[in-house]
Every structure is written in C-alpha cells, then in structure tokens.
Design a protein around this motif. Structure first.
Motif, PDB file in Angstrom:
ATOM      1  N   ASP A 143      -1.931   9.059   1.460  1.00 26.99           N
ATOM      2  CA  ASP A 143      -2.866   7.921   1.796  1.00 26.99           C
ATOM      3  C   ASP A 143      -4.187   8.566   2.312  1.00 26.99           C
ATOM      4  O   ASP A 143      -4.267   9.882   2.455  1.00 26.99           O
ATOM      5  CB  ASP A 143      -2.138   7.231   3.144  1.00 26.99           C
ATOM      6  CG  ASP A 143      -2.727   5.820   3.502  1.00 26.99           C
ATOM      7  OD1 ASP A 143      -3.714   5.391   2.594  1.00 26.99           O
ATOM      8  OD2 ASP A 143      -2.320   5.228   4.303  1.00 26.99           O
ATOM      9  N   ALA A 159       7.275   6.171 -11.672  1.00 26.39           N
ATOM     10  CA  ALA A 159       6.299   6.031 -10.511  1.00 26.39           C
ATOM     11  C   ALA A 159       7.129   5.571  -9.040  1.00 26.39           C
ATOM     12  O   ALA A 159       7.937   4.669  -9.374  1.00 26.39           O
ATOM     13  CB  ALA A 159       5.213   4.996 -10.528  1.00 26.39           C
ATOM     14  N   VAL A 199      -1.032  -4.020  -3.603  1.00 25.28           N
ATOM     15  CA  VAL A 199      -0.172  -4.220  -4.804  1.00 25.28           C
ATOM     16  C   VAL A 199       0.437  -5.487  -4.930  1.00 25.28           C
ATOM     17  O   VAL A 199       0.315  -6.308  -5.785  1.00 25.28           O
ATOM     18  CB  VAL A 199       1.043  -3.287  -4.787  1.00 25.28           C
ATOM     19  CG1 VAL A 199       2.173  -3.631  -5.831  1.00 25.28           C
ATOM     20  CG2 VAL A 199       0.544  -1.746  -5.363  1.00 25.28           C
ATOM     21  N   ALA A 220       2.643   0.367  -0.354  1.00 29.11           N
ATOM     22  CA  ALA A 220       1.402   0.410  -1.159  1.00 29.11           C
ATOM     23  C   ALA A 220       0.493  -0.410  -0.875  1.00 29.11           C
ATOM     24  O   ALA A 220       1.090  -1.759  -0.711  1.00 29.11           O
ATOM     25  CB  ALA A 220       1.736   0.442  -2.825  1.00 29.11           C
ATOM     26  N   GLY A 275      -0.179   5.178  -2.524  1.00 32.48           N
ATOM     27  CA  GLY A 275       0.553   4.123  -3.339  1.00 32.48           C
ATOM     28  C   GLY A 275       0.290   3.025  -4.280  1.00 32.48           C
ATOM     29  O   GLY A 275       0.808   2.849  -5.343  1.00 32.48           O
ATOM     30  N   SER A 305       6.211   4.144  -5.068  1.00 33.36           N
ATOM     31  CA  SER A 305       4.883   3.759  -3.894  1.00 33.36           C
ATOM     32  C   SER A 305       5.777   3.335  -2.514  1.00 33.36           C
ATOM     33  O   SER A 305       6.781   2.650  -2.861  1.00 33.36           O
ATOM     34  CB  SER A 305       4.461   2.549  -4.524  1.00 33.36           C
ATOM     35  OG  SER A 305       3.709   3.196  -5.699  1.00 33.36           O
ATOM     36  N   TYR A 306       5.188   3.952  -1.771  1.00 30.03           N
ATOM     37  CA  TYR A 306       5.668   3.716  -0.406  1.00 30.03           C
ATOM     38  C   TYR A 306       4.546   2.852   0.314  1.00 30.03           C
ATOM     39  O   TYR A 306       3.485   3.058   0.144  1.00 30.03           O
ATOM     40  CB  TYR A 306       5.729   4.903   0.526  1.00 30.03           C
ATOM     41  CG  TYR A 306       6.841   5.814   0.403  1.00 30.03           C
ATOM     42  CD1 TYR A 306       7.960   5.950   1.322  1.00 30.03           C
ATOM     43  CD2 TYR A 306       7.156   6.755  -0.674  1.00 30.03           C
ATOM     44  CE1 TYR A 306       8.974   6.895   1.128  1.00 30.03           C
ATOM     45  CE2 TYR A 306       8.222   7.604  -0.927  1.00 30.03           C
ATOM     46  CZ  TYR A 306       9.196   7.556  -0.043  1.00 30.03           C
ATOM     47  OH  TYR A 306      10.189   8.279  -0.401  1.00 30.03           O
ATOM     48  N   THR A 366       9.415   1.953 -12.066  1.00 30.00           N
ATOM     49  CA  THR A 366       8.733   1.782 -10.756  1.00 30.00           C
ATOM     50  C   THR A 366       9.541   1.501  -9.857  1.00 30.00           C
ATOM     51  O   THR A 366      10.438   0.412  -9.781  1.00 30.00           O
ATOM     52  CB  THR A 366       7.829   0.801 -10.867  1.00 30.00           C
ATOM     53  OG1 THR A 366       6.685   1.317 -12.210  1.00 30.00           O
ATOM     54  CG2 THR A 366       6.736   0.817  -9.810  1.00 30.00           C
ATOM     55  N   LEU A 387       9.671   0.745  -5.435  1.00 26.21           N
ATOM     56  CA  LEU A 387       8.955   0.548  -4.276  1.00 26.21           C
ATOM     57  C   LEU A 387       9.606   0.377  -3.172  1.00 26.21           C
ATOM     58  O   LEU A 387      10.565   0.110  -3.199  1.00 26.21           O
ATOM     59  CB  LEU A 387       7.976  -0.972  -4.596  1.00 26.21           C
ATOM     60  CG  LEU A 387       7.415  -0.988  -5.730  1.00 26.21           C
ATOM     61  CD1 LEU A 387       6.606  -2.383  -5.914  1.00 26.21           C
ATOM     62  CD2 LEU A 387       6.026   0.154  -5.915  1.00 26.21           C
ATOM     63  N   GLY A 414       3.043   7.862  -4.396  1.00 25.52           N
ATOM     64  CA  GLY A 414       1.965   7.627  -3.830  1.00 25.52           C
ATOM     65  C   GLY A 414       2.481   7.053  -2.358  1.00 25.52           C
ATOM     66  O   GLY A 414       3.529   6.342  -2.115  1.00 25.52           O
ATOM     67  N   ALA A 417      -0.749   4.878  -7.362  1.00 19.58           N
ATOM     68  CA  ALA A 417       0.544   5.387  -8.135  1.00 19.58           C
ATOM     69  C   ALA A 417       0.525   4.332  -8.978  1.00 19.58           C
ATOM     70  O   ALA A 417       1.242   4.339 -10.152  1.00 19.58           O
ATOM     71  CB  ALA A 417       1.512   5.865  -7.066  1.00 19.58           C
ATOM     72  N   TYR A 418       0.959   2.780  -8.438  1.00 14.33           N
ATOM     73  CA  TYR A 418       1.380   1.625  -9.055  1.00 14.33           C
ATOM     74  C   TYR A 418       0.433   1.479 -10.110  1.00 14.33           C
ATOM     75  O   TYR A 418       0.886   1.172 -11.241  1.00 14.33           O
ATOM     76  CB  TYR A 418       1.338   0.694  -8.003  1.00 14.33           C
ATOM     77  CG  TYR A 418       1.956  -0.728  -8.732  1.00 14.33           C
ATOM     78  CD1 TYR A 418       3.332  -1.117  -8.702  1.00 14.33           C
ATOM     79  CD2 TYR A 418       1.035  -1.661  -9.137  1.00 14.33           C
ATOM     80  CE1 TYR A 418       3.760  -2.208  -9.198  1.00 14.33           C
ATOM     81  CE2 TYR A 418       1.465  -3.015  -9.615  1.00 14.33           C
ATOM     82  CZ  TYR A 418       2.911  -3.115  -9.780  1.00 14.33           C
ATOM     83  OH  TYR A 418       3.322  -4.424 -10.199  1.00 14.33           O
TER      84      TYR A 418
END
Length: 252
Positions: free
Chosen positions: A37, A131, A139, A136, A115, A133-134, A151, A153, A110, A118-119
C-alpha cells in the motif's frame, strides 16, 4: 535466512527506479512481485518479503513512481487529464517482472492501493502466472474485463474503505475470480496498525501461499464448468465443509 538487497531496475523508457529484493536460501521455486500500500512502512514490507522468501520464493518489491493525474496547459487552458495514470506504474511493474523471470514463474501480490495495481497488472502485464490482492482499492468500483490469469482476492467484511456490499456485487460480475472474505476484519487487516487481525492475516497468508504454489510451482488447475480458474477455493470448500467466507463460484 533470506538474502536482502536494494537493486536498480530500468523501465522501457530508460528511467531507473529502486526495488527491494529478498532471495531464499535455496534454489527458488519462482518469484513474487510485492506491491505494498502507498503508506506501507519499510519494516512491514521486509516482513512480507521475508515470509515469502522463507517459503522458497524470490521476492521483489519495486518503489513505483507517483502517478501523474493532470497536466496544466501552458497557455492557460484547463488542465488536461492524463488518460491512463496507471500506465507508467504498470510499465515499472513489467520491468520488475522481467527482472525475475529467470527464477521461474512469477506471481504478483498487492495490498490496498497496491492490491488495485496487482489486479490491473493481472490483465496488462505479461509474464504473470497469477495475482493476489488484499483489500484492493479501486477494484470493486471498476471491476474491468474478465481476468486473464488466475486471481485471488481477500476482503474484510468490516472494511469501511471497500464496503462488503460492493464486494458482493463485484463477485456477481466476476465469477472467474476466487474471493475470500473475513468476518469482523477491517481494512488493512494484514497491516501492522490497530486494524490488524491476526487470525484473518494468518488464514489469508495460508491461502495466498497455496494459491501461488498451485499456479507458480504446481500443475495448472483443471478447468471447471462455469468456474474459470477456480480450482483451489473449491477444493478448500470441500475440505472445510463450511465456507461462509468463500465467495467463489458456486459448485457445479
């Protein structure tokens, strides 16, 4: 112990930027690009990098340039908005991926704003195997096109930054994405601040490692009817017999 270093990378337009790199003690299984972040502390970044490196991956975290959002006109005309402010960042991410591709397949992970990048990178950066993402940002409001790589999430159900109602709507539009939610977890539940949730962070990390292991190290997943690249979460669902936090596609 992982070997840490600061290196310089060159983007396709010739400018250079720094990246933090951690190498595992043994031959790497593959590589992970970490996008923290925007306000993440160096200590948190090293903790994340060391955790992934301890699992056998080369980890690299680029210090991305700040995106330009507007350009003022010289003749006093209104400022012209840049059409794609993420493009320079994605170019730097591409250079970062290219720098570690000799280590094997590459994943991107990410957090927060990272994140969201990354997405975006999953569809716009070549050479990525998967990929993650936390929580994100950006998105669920602009879900975009169908994912080109597997992907995963992670979302907190008590996240005021990424409202869970919006997450549910996003999930309906993207059945090919595997998403987990964590009851009671707020934004930055894997950070070092007051919103950290140890149980959610540990479970999300376990799932992230399993996801990366599947797509970076292991065999490609079996294509499931109406499920896209949704193999891991479905297996996890069968094992646990309860998956209240699994927002992946329904079983066939």
């Amino acid at each position: 112990m992982p070997t840490e270093s600061m290196i310089r990378l060159t983007a396709n337009d010739g400018h250079t930027f720094q990246a933090f790199r951690a190498d595992p003690a043994d031959t790497p299984k593959g590589a992970i690009v970490v996008l923290p972040d925007g306000g993440a502390a160096a200590g948190k970044l090293r903790k994340v990098a060391d955790a992934f490196a301890a699992s056998g991956y080369v980890v690299i975290a680029p210090e991305l340039s700040a995106p330009t959002t507007t350009e003022a006109a010289a003749d006093g005309e209104p400022a012209a908005a840049v059409q794609d402010p993420a493009a320079p960042l994605l170019a730097e991410i591409q250079s970062t991926v290219d720098s570690v591709k000799e280590c094997g397949k590459v994943a991107v992970v990410g957090f927060g704003a990272g994140g969201g990048l990354a997405y975006d990178a999953a569809n716009r950066v070549s050479g990525l195997a998967c990929a993650v993402s936390y929580y994100a940002t950006g998105v669920v409001d602009a879900a975009g096109a169908k994912r080109r790589v597997p992907t995963l999430l992670h979302f907190g159900e008590a996240d005021p930054v990424v409202p869970f109602t919006a997450v549910s709507m996003f999930r309906a539009y993207h059945p090919e994405v595997s998403a987990f939610s964590y009851p009671g977890a707020a934004h930055d539940f894997d950070g070092d601040g007051e919103t950290r949730d140890e149980a959610a962070a540990a479970l999300a990390h376990e799932r992230t490692l399993a996801w990366i292991s599947q797509y970076v190290v292991g065999q490609p997943p079996i294509a499931l009817k109406n499920a896209g690249a949704y193999a891991l979460a479905k297996v996890d669902k069968k094992k646990k017999k309860k998956a209240d936090d699994d927002m992946g596609p329904p079983a066939d």
